[in-house]
Scaffold this motif. Structure first.
Motif, PDB file in Angstrom:
ATOM      1  N   ALA A 127       0.728  -0.929   0.170  1.00  0.00           N
ATOM      2  CA  ALA A 127      -0.270   0.114  -0.104  1.00  0.00           C
ATOM      3  C   ALA A 127       0.741   1.337   0.132  1.00  0.00           C
ATOM      4  CB  ALA A 127      -1.062  -0.159   0.963  1.00  0.00           C
ATOM      5  N   VAL A 128       1.720   1.352   0.646  1.00  0.00           N
ATOM      6  CA  VAL A 128       2.863   2.624   0.869  1.00  0.00           C
ATOM      7  C   VAL A 128       3.091   2.948  -0.595  1.00  0.00           C
ATOM      8  CG1 VAL A 128       4.637   3.232   1.508  1.00  0.00           C
ATOM      9  CG2 VAL A 128       2.999   2.200   3.458  1.00  0.00           C
ATOM     10  N   ALA A 129       3.915   1.587  -1.467  1.00  0.00           N
ATOM     11  CA  ALA A 129       4.509   1.975  -2.575  1.00  0.00           C
ATOM     12  C   ALA A 129       3.663   2.026  -3.376  1.00  0.00           C
ATOM     13  CB  ALA A 129       5.629   0.297  -2.749  1.00  0.00           C
ATOM     14  N   TRP A 130       2.179   1.598  -3.583  1.00  0.00           N
ATOM     15  CA  TRP A 130       1.469   1.933  -4.132  1.00  0.00           C
ATOM     16  C   TRP A 130       1.142   3.401  -4.303  1.00  0.00           C
ATOM     17  CZ3 TRP A 130      -0.171   0.130  -9.099  1.00  0.00           C
ATOM     18  CH2 TRP A 130      -0.160  -0.198  -9.537  1.00  0.00           C
ATOM     19  N   ALA A 131       0.801   4.222  -2.860  1.00  0.00           N
ATOM     20  CA  ALA A 131       1.148   5.450  -2.656  1.00  0.00           C
ATOM     21  C   ALA A 131       2.071   6.685  -3.054  1.00  0.00           C
ATOM     22  CB  ALA A 131       0.595   5.720  -0.962  1.00  0.00           C
ATOM     23  N   ALA A 132       3.138   6.293  -3.158  1.00  0.00           N
ATOM     24  CA  ALA A 132       4.131   6.623  -3.792  1.00  0.00           C
ATOM     25  C   ALA A 132       4.206   6.897  -5.229  1.00  0.00           C
ATOM     26  CB  ALA A 132       5.721   5.497  -3.941  1.00  0.00           C
ATOM     27  N   THR A 133       4.093   5.331  -5.604  1.00  0.00           N
ATOM     28  CA  THR A 133       4.123   4.985  -7.504  1.00  0.00           C
ATOM     29  C   THR A 133       1.970   5.837  -7.876  1.00  0.00           C
ATOM     30  OG1 THR A 133       4.392   2.765  -7.413  1.00  0.00           O
ATOM     31  CG2 THR A 133       3.198   3.456  -8.949  1.00  0.00           C
ATOM     32  N   ALA A 134       1.388   6.082  -7.377  1.00  0.00           N
ATOM     33  CA  ALA A 134       0.365   7.305  -7.606  1.00  0.00           C
ATOM     34  C   ALA A 134       0.930   8.805  -7.324  1.00  0.00           C
ATOM     35  CB  ALA A 134      -1.371   7.071  -6.884  1.00  0.00           C
ATOM     36  N   MET A 135       1.309   8.911  -6.490  1.00  0.00           N
ATOM     37  CA  MET A 135       1.603   9.845  -6.747  1.00  0.00           C
ATOM     38  C   MET A 135       2.613  10.329  -7.358  1.00  0.00           C
ATOM     39  SD  MET A 135       0.723  12.205  -4.074  1.00  0.00           S
ATOM     40  CE  MET A 135       1.107  14.017  -5.520  1.00  0.00           C
ATOM     41  N   ASN A 136       3.830   9.383  -7.556  1.00  0.00           N
ATOM     42  CA  ASN A 136       4.664  10.362  -8.329  1.00  0.00           C
ATOM     43  C   ASN A 136       3.803  10.497 -10.266  1.00  0.00           C
ATOM     44  OD1 ASN A 136       7.454  10.317  -8.070  1.00  0.00           O
ATOM     45  ND2 ASN A 136       6.924   8.507  -6.863  1.00  0.00           N
ATOM     46  N   ALA A 137       3.181  10.015 -10.271  1.00  0.00           N
ATOM     47  CA  ALA A 137       2.256  10.193 -10.991  1.00  0.00           C
ATOM     48  C   ALA A 137       1.370  11.071 -11.472  1.00  0.00           C
ATOM     49  CB  ALA A 137       1.472   8.448 -11.687  1.00  0.00           C
ATOM     50  N   LEU A 138       0.866  11.793 -10.460  1.00  0.00           N
ATOM     51  CA  LEU A 138      -0.043  12.658 -10.199  1.00  0.00           C
ATOM     52  C   LEU A 138       0.467  14.059 -10.535  1.00  0.00           C
ATOM     53  CD1 LEU A 138      -2.603  11.071  -7.484  1.00  0.00           C
ATOM     54  CD2 LEU A 138      -3.041  12.612  -9.905  1.00  0.00           C
ATOM     55  N   ASN A 139       2.403  13.831 -10.105  1.00  0.00           N
ATOM     56  CA  ASN A 139       3.186  14.680 -10.146  1.00  0.00           C
ATOM     57  C   ASN A 139       3.672  14.958 -11.133  1.00  0.00           C
ATOM     58  OD1 ASN A 139       4.862  13.371  -6.642  1.00  0.00           O
ATOM     59  ND2 ASN A 139       2.760  15.253  -7.091  1.00  0.00           N
ATOM     60  N   ARG A 140       3.657  13.702 -11.762  1.00  0.00           N
ATOM     61  CA  ARG A 140       4.732  14.457 -13.358  1.00  0.00           C
ATOM     62  C   ARG A 140       3.815  15.447 -14.437  1.00  0.00           C
ATOM     63  NH1 ARG A 140       7.601  11.623 -10.257  1.00  0.00           N
ATOM     64  NH2 ARG A 140       9.411  10.936 -11.095  1.00  0.00           N
ATOM     65  N   LEU A 141       2.539  15.117 -14.094  1.00  0.00           N
ATOM     66  CA  LEU A 141       0.914  15.676 -14.568  1.00  0.00           C
ATOM     67  C   LEU A 141       1.285  17.424 -14.044  1.00  0.00           C
ATOM     68  CD1 LEU A 141      -1.760  13.627 -15.637  1.00  0.00           C
ATOM     69  CD2 LEU A 141       0.170  13.618 -16.152  1.00  0.00           C
ATOM     70  N   GLY A 142       0.910  17.498 -13.148  1.00  0.00           N
ATOM     71  CA  GLY A 142       0.701  18.069 -12.086  1.00  0.00           C
ATOM     72  C   GLY A 142       2.014  19.585 -12.641  1.00  0.00           C
ATOM     73  N   VAL A 143       3.435  18.767 -12.580  1.00  0.00           N
ATOM     74  CA  VAL A 143       4.308  19.374 -12.826  1.00  0.00           C
ATOM     75  C   VAL A 143       5.148  19.852 -14.066  1.00  0.00           C
ATOM     76  CG1 VAL A 143       7.386  19.742 -13.126  1.00  0.00           C
ATOM     77  CG2 VAL A 143       6.365  18.730 -11.366  1.00  0.00           C
ATOM     78  N   ALA A 144       4.757  19.281 -15.164  1.00  0.00           N
ATOM     79  CA  ALA A 144       4.402  19.522 -16.554  1.00  0.00           C
ATOM     80  C   ALA A 144       3.802  20.291 -17.097  1.00  0.00           C
ATOM     81  CB  ALA A 144       4.459  18.003 -17.458  1.00  0.00           C
ATOM     82  N   SER A 145       1.789  20.831 -15.884  1.00  0.00           N
ATOM     83  CA  SER A 145       1.465  21.127 -16.780  1.00  0.00           C
ATOM     84  C   SER A 145       1.076  22.912 -16.197  1.00  0.00           C
ATOM     85  CB  SER A 145      -0.034  20.787 -16.709  1.00  0.00           C
ATOM     86  OG  SER A 145      -0.273  19.879 -15.051  1.00  0.00           O
ATOM     87  N   ARG A 146       2.283  22.839 -15.180  1.00  0.00           N
ATOM     88  CA  ARG A 146       2.341  23.467 -14.096  1.00  0.00           C
ATOM     89  C   ARG A 146       0.787  23.707 -13.604  1.00  0.00           C
ATOM     90  NH1 ARG A 146       5.957  27.879 -17.793  1.00  0.00           N
ATOM     91  NH2 ARG A 146       8.171  26.391 -17.538  1.00  0.00           N
ATOM     92  N   LEU A 147       0.612  23.152 -12.775  1.00  0.00           N
ATOM     93  CA  LEU A 147      -0.644  23.218 -12.552  1.00  0.00           C
ATOM     94  C   LEU A 147      -0.706  24.399 -11.526  1.00  0.00           C
ATOM     95  CD1 LEU A 147      -3.299  21.609 -13.055  1.00  0.00           C
ATOM     96  CD2 LEU A 147      -2.614  20.135 -10.961  1.00  0.00           C
ATOM     97  N   PRO A 148      -1.679  25.125 -11.397  1.00  0.00           N
ATOM     98  CA  PRO A 148      -1.717  26.021 -10.733  1.00  0.00           C
ATOM     99  C   PRO A 148      -2.098  26.088  -8.888  1.00  0.00           C
ATOM    100  CG  PRO A 148      -3.327  26.465 -12.223  1.00  0.00           C
ATOM    101  CD  PRO A 148      -2.863  25.229 -12.220  1.00  0.00           C
ATOM    102  N   LEU A 149      -1.403  26.777  -8.365  1.00  0.00           N
ATOM    103  CA  LEU A 149      -1.989  26.418  -6.881  1.00  0.00           C
ATOM    104  C   LEU A 149      -4.279  27.064  -6.438  1.00  0.00           C
ATOM    105  CD1 LEU A 149       1.077  27.848  -4.964  1.00  0.00           C
ATOM    106  CD2 LEU A 149       0.274  25.857  -4.598  1.00  0.00           C
TER     107      LEU A 149
END
Length: 155
Positions: A127-149
């Protein structure tokens, strides 16, 4: 900063599947009996490492909403230098960091694996490994799109 394409609206099916994955991970976390604050710390630490301002903002607020202290949120980047975190939290953070920095180290070191599996059940470790994996995927989309605060007034 320039405005960038937001991936969710452009490819909504893929984005919905990623959100469904995140929901499945949350269910796995609950089923494994993990403290939600531990998993929020994992999400926050992964987001810090990936430089996703949107996710750092979101998960620091989410952590505080479920009872995490300001002090521990602020000290998270230097968690190794403190005694503020439990043995399980330390193992989860170490595993999440190793998984997030795979491109630098090309593995999760045996010592990290052994520490994590000494304090987690197999289900909790996964579960911890999956949490890190899913968060990494979401981060990549957020950073690449410069998701605004969100607006500063949003709590």
């Amino acid at each position: 900063m320039s405005d960038r394409i937001k991936f969710g609206p452009v490819v909504p099916d893929a984005y919905q599947h990623l959100l469904s994955l995140s929901g499945a991970v949350e269910k796995a976390v609950a089923n494994a009996g993990l403290d939600r604050r531990l998993v929020e710390l994992v999400k926050l630490r992964v987001s810090q490492l990936n430089g996703c301002a949107f996710c750092v903002d979101k998960h620091s607020r989410d952590a505080r909403t479920i009872g995490e202290t300001e002090r521990r949120v602020h000290l998270l980047p230097v968690w190794r230098e403190t005694t503020c975190y439990t043995e399980q939290e330390r193992a989860a953070l170490e595993l999440a960091e190793a998984m997030t920095t795979l491109s630098q180290h090309h593995e999760v070191p045996d010592a990290v694996y052994e520490r994590a599996t000494s304090v987690f059940t197999e289900e909790q470790y996964a579960a911890v490994a999956w949490a890190a994996t899913a968060m990494n995927a979401l981060n990549r989309l957020g950073v690449a799109s410069r998701l605004p605060l969100p607006d500063q007034d949003a709590s």
